[in-house]
Every structure is written in C-alpha cells, then in structure tokens.
Design a protein around this motif. Structure first.
Motif, PDB file in Angstrom:
ATOM      1  N   ASP A  84      -0.663 -12.442  -6.188  1.00 12.98           N
ATOM      2  CA  ASP A  84      -0.295 -11.117  -6.634  1.00 12.98           C
ATOM      3  C   ASP A  84       1.223 -11.013  -6.734  1.00 12.98           C
ATOM      4  O   ASP A  84       1.932 -11.241  -5.742  1.00 12.98           O
ATOM      5  CB  ASP A  84      -0.824 -10.082  -5.639  1.00 12.98           C
ATOM      6  CG  ASP A  84      -0.362  -8.680  -6.000  1.00 12.98           C
ATOM      7  OD1 ASP A  84      -0.573  -8.278  -7.155  1.00 12.98           O
ATOM      8  OD2 ASP A  84       0.217  -8.007  -5.132  1.00 12.98           O
ATOM      9  N   GLU A  87       2.893  -8.632  -4.139  1.00 14.03           N
ATOM     10  CA  GLU A  87       2.955  -9.197  -2.794  1.00 14.03           C
ATOM     11  C   GLU A  87       4.028 -10.284  -2.719  1.00 14.03           C
ATOM     12  O   GLU A  87       4.783 -10.371  -1.745  1.00 14.03           O
ATOM     13  CB  GLU A  87       1.610  -9.790  -2.378  1.00 14.03           C
ATOM     14  CG  GLU A  87       1.651 -10.390  -0.980  1.00 14.03           C
ATOM     15  CD  GLU A  87       0.364 -11.098  -0.592  1.00 14.03           C
ATOM     16  OE1 GLU A  87       0.412 -11.947   0.303  1.00 14.03           O
ATOM     17  OE2 GLU A  87      -0.679 -10.802  -1.210  1.00 14.03           O
ATOM     18  N   ALA A  90       7.382  -8.627  -2.530  1.00 13.51           N
ATOM     19  CA  ALA A  90       7.604  -8.039  -1.204  1.00 13.51           C
ATOM     20  C   ALA A  90       7.915  -9.116  -0.173  1.00 13.51           C
ATOM     21  O   ALA A  90       8.846  -8.980   0.628  1.00 13.51           O
ATOM     22  CB  ALA A  90       6.372  -7.235  -0.781  1.00 13.51           C
ATOM     23  N   ARG A  91       7.130 -10.195  -0.189  1.00 13.88           N
ATOM     24  CA  ARG A  91       7.374 -11.290   0.757  1.00 13.88           C
ATOM     25  C   ARG A  91       8.753 -11.905   0.545  1.00 13.88           C
ATOM     26  O   ARG A  91       9.446 -12.248   1.505  1.00 13.88           O
ATOM     27  CB  ARG A  91       6.290 -12.362   0.599  1.00 13.88           C
ATOM     28  CG  ARG A  91       4.939 -11.985   1.176  1.00 13.88           C
ATOM     29  CD  ARG A  91       3.974 -13.164   1.121  1.00 13.88           C
ATOM     30  NE  ARG A  91       2.706 -12.833   1.734  1.00 13.88           N
ATOM     31  CZ  ARG A  91       2.467 -12.862   3.042  1.00 13.88           C
ATOM     32  NH1 ARG A  91       3.436 -13.220   3.873  1.00 13.88           N
ATOM     33  NH2 ARG A  91       1.281 -12.541   3.520  1.00 13.88           N
ATOM     34  N   LEU A 199       1.858  -1.633   0.731  1.00 14.44           N
ATOM     35  CA  LEU A 199       1.852  -3.083   0.570  1.00 14.44           C
ATOM     36  C   LEU A 199       2.890  -3.738   1.475  1.00 14.44           C
ATOM     37  O   LEU A 199       2.613  -4.742   2.128  1.00 14.44           O
ATOM     38  CB  LEU A 199       2.126  -3.450  -0.888  1.00 14.44           C
ATOM     39  CG  LEU A 199       2.252  -4.960  -1.186  1.00 14.44           C
ATOM     40  CD1 LEU A 199       0.990  -5.704  -0.781  1.00 14.44           C
ATOM     41  CD2 LEU A 199       2.558  -5.178  -2.660  1.00 14.44           C
ATOM     42  N   LYS A 202       1.668  -3.852   4.988  1.00 16.67           N
ATOM     43  CA  LYS A 202       0.672  -4.914   5.180  1.00 16.67           C
ATOM     44  C   LYS A 202       1.326  -6.290   5.206  1.00 16.67           C
ATOM     45  O   LYS A 202       0.975  -7.138   6.035  1.00 16.67           O
ATOM     46  CB  LYS A 202      -0.375  -4.859   4.075  1.00 16.67           C
ATOM     47  CG  LYS A 202      -1.320  -3.676   4.158  1.00 16.67           C
ATOM     48  CD  LYS A 202      -2.348  -3.737   3.034  1.00 16.67           C
ATOM     49  CE  LYS A 202      -3.320  -2.580   3.103  1.00 16.67           C
ATOM     50  NZ  LYS A 202      -4.320  -2.618   2.003  1.00 16.67           N
ATOM     51  N   VAL A 203       2.273  -6.508   4.286  1.00 15.72           N
ATOM     52  CA  VAL A 203       2.946  -7.798   4.232  1.00 15.72           C
ATOM     53  C   VAL A 203       3.744  -8.031   5.510  1.00 15.72           C
ATOM     54  O   VAL A 203       3.721  -9.128   6.075  1.00 15.72           O
ATOM     55  CB  VAL A 203       3.873  -7.883   3.000  1.00 15.72           C
ATOM     56  CG1 VAL A 203       4.774  -9.103   3.090  1.00 15.72           C
ATOM     57  CG2 VAL A 203       3.042  -7.941   1.726  1.00 15.72           C
ATOM     58  N   SER A 206       1.387  -8.974   8.186  1.00 17.17           N
ATOM     59  CA  SER A 206       0.836 -10.312   8.005  1.00 17.17           C
ATOM     60  C   SER A 206       1.861 -11.384   8.357  1.00 17.17           C
ATOM     61  O   SER A 206       1.523 -12.450   8.856  1.00 17.17           O
ATOM     62  CB  SER A 206       0.367 -10.514   6.558  1.00 17.17           C
ATOM     63  OG  SER A 206       1.459 -10.672   5.678  1.00 17.17           O
ATOM     64  N   VAL A 213      -2.704 -11.257   3.152  1.00 17.85           N
ATOM     65  CA  VAL A 213      -2.761  -9.848   2.761  1.00 17.85           C
ATOM     66  C   VAL A 213      -3.817  -9.645   1.707  1.00 17.85           C
ATOM     67  O   VAL A 213      -3.911 -10.401   0.746  1.00 17.85           O
ATOM     68  CB  VAL A 213      -1.392  -9.379   2.223  1.00 17.85           C
ATOM     69  CG1 VAL A 213      -1.508  -7.972   1.656  1.00 17.85           C
ATOM     70  CG2 VAL A 213      -0.351  -9.406   3.326  1.00 17.85           C
ATOM     71  N   THR A 215      -4.559  -7.137  -1.100  1.00 22.67           N
ATOM     72  CA  THR A 215      -3.794  -6.068  -1.741  1.00 22.67           C
ATOM     73  C   THR A 215      -4.664  -5.046  -2.449  1.00 22.67           C
ATOM     74  O   THR A 215      -4.362  -3.879  -2.473  1.00 22.67           O
ATOM     75  CB  THR A 215      -2.828  -6.659  -2.772  1.00 22.67           C
ATOM     76  OG1 THR A 215      -3.577  -7.346  -3.774  1.00 22.67           O
ATOM     77  CG2 THR A 215      -1.872  -7.634  -2.098  1.00 22.67           C
ATOM     78  N   THR A 218      -2.528  -2.999  -7.877  1.00 20.78           N
ATOM     79  CA  THR A 218      -1.574  -1.899  -7.942  1.00 20.78           C
ATOM     80  C   THR A 218      -1.911  -0.919  -9.041  1.00 20.78           C
ATOM     81  O   THR A 218      -1.078  -0.219  -9.552  1.00 20.78           O
ATOM     82  CB  THR A 218      -0.147  -2.455  -8.182  1.00 20.78           C
ATOM     83  OG1 THR A 218      -0.193  -3.259  -9.381  1.00 20.78           O
ATOM     84  CG2 THR A 218       0.334  -3.260  -7.024  1.00 20.78           C
TER      85      THR A 218
END
Length: 219
Positions: A84, A87, A90-91, A199, A202-203, A206, A213, A215, A218
């Motif tokens: 994703d 994600e 974000a990571r 998100l 959650k990330v 994790s 994660v 997701t 979106t």
C-alpha cells in the motif's frame, strides 16, 4: 614498512572517525562550537582536526553527507514496492524522522554553511525514491494531488524540513513530531486527515510491535 604505513593509516582513520563523532555531539549541544573546542573534546590537537578537515565548513559538510546517507538508507529500507503506497509513505517518514530528529539541529546549522541548495542536491537519491512511491500512489488512486509526483516530492521534503525547524523553535515537541510529519505528508498527498491519522497510528504501533498493518485502503 608496509605494516607501519597500515598502522598509521588506521590511526588516522580512527582519529577522523572520532573527530566526526565528537563534532556531531558537540555541535548538536552547541551549534557555535569551535574547531578548538571540538579538538579538545576529541582529545586531539587542533592541527589534527585541521589535518582532516581544512575548515569548520568542511567538517559540517562531511557530517551532512553522512546524515544524508543514513537518512537515505532508512528511507530505502521502508519503501516496499507492491504494498500500500500510503502505508509505505507513512513508514518511510517515521523511519526517516527517527534518525532525522538526531540531525535536526545539524540541518539548521548546515543551512548557514552548506546552503539549502547543497542539502537538496545531497538528497537527490531520496527524492528519486519518493517520486517513484508518490507516482505509484497517484497511478493507483491512493493519492490525489494537482501536482505531478516530482513537484509533490519537493512538498514532501519541505514538510520534513519545516517540522524539524518547528521542533528547533520549540513549536512542536519531539515526541509528537514524527507522527505529525507522517500525517502531514499523507494529507499533502491527498489522503483524508482522519484516514491519515488512523493509518499513522497503526503503522507506529506496528513498528513497535513488529506486526504488519492492515490498512483497508484509503477510499
């Protein structure tokens, strides 16, 4: 003779490494730390410092190069093709921020000597990866922006720099800055704020637990 040369080279490299490590710590503590101060803190004479770095600007430039290399490695380690895009973004921001926070004062200091253009040039590999990730997100419909991916990558980059400055100026706490940077990067890419916030939470969880994660998209 060869053994003596190797030994001298090893000692020189050890001195250089120690100077860099001490300089980073001292400059983060006191951005105005002089070469004399850094030499004393490293336990070497001033001549030894200047033997490796002809000027304070050269020393800071080397530290910036190393910081960018570390940031690039962290960014590349979190950018996974096929997953994703939201994600992955974000990571990436969270991974970069964990390291960037250590260097944020250095970046502010480097702007006095290296210039932002010089920093941008050093970040070219990171930006190239970011463009690829953003383009994938735009192509898949995860992201939505009136900007093309290369321009959006500049926005993404400036978000990180701006929030680093906000922390430096006491406008944002270090604790909340990483998540704020990730949420802001996602919303700038067109992800709704509520989804971006969920998100990133959650990330972040994790990352601390090692769990993947889920997701749910979106849309």
């Amino acid at each position: 003779m060869a053994a003596m040369t190797t030994g001298s080279s090893s000692r020189a490299e050890a001195n250089r490494r120690r100077i860099l490590d001490v300089a980073l710590a001292e400059l983060l503590r006191d951005p105005d730390a002089s070469m004399n101060h850094i030499a004393r803190a490293a336990g070497v004479v001033r001549r030894t410092v200047y033997g490796h770095f002809p000027s304070r600007e050269a020393l800071i430039s080397t530290l910036v190069d190393e910081a960018v290399a570390v940031l690039a490695a962290a960014h590349a380690g979190e950018d996974q093709d096929g997953g994703d895009p939201a994600e992955a973004l974000a990571r990436s921001v969270l991974a970069v921020w964990r390291i960037a926070d250590r260097y944020r004062l250095l970046v502010a200091l480097a702007q006095r000597t290296v210039t932002m253009q010089g920093i941008r040039e050093r970040l070219t590999p990171v930006r190239r990866d970011t463009v690829r990730l953003l383009q994938r997100g735009l192509d898949e419909g995860t992201f939505a922006s009136p900007l093309p991916a290369p321009a959006l990558a500049y926005v993404h980059e400036q978000i990180v720099f701006a929030l680093m400055e906000a922390v430096n100026d006491g406008l944002l706490s270090t604790r909340e800055a990483g998540r704020s940077a990730a949420v802001t990067a996602l919303t700038a890419a067109g992800v709704p704020a509520t989804l971006a916030t969920a998100l990133v939470a959650k990330v972040s969880e994790s990352v601390s637990t090692g769990e993947p994660v889920e997701t749910g998209g979106t849309d």
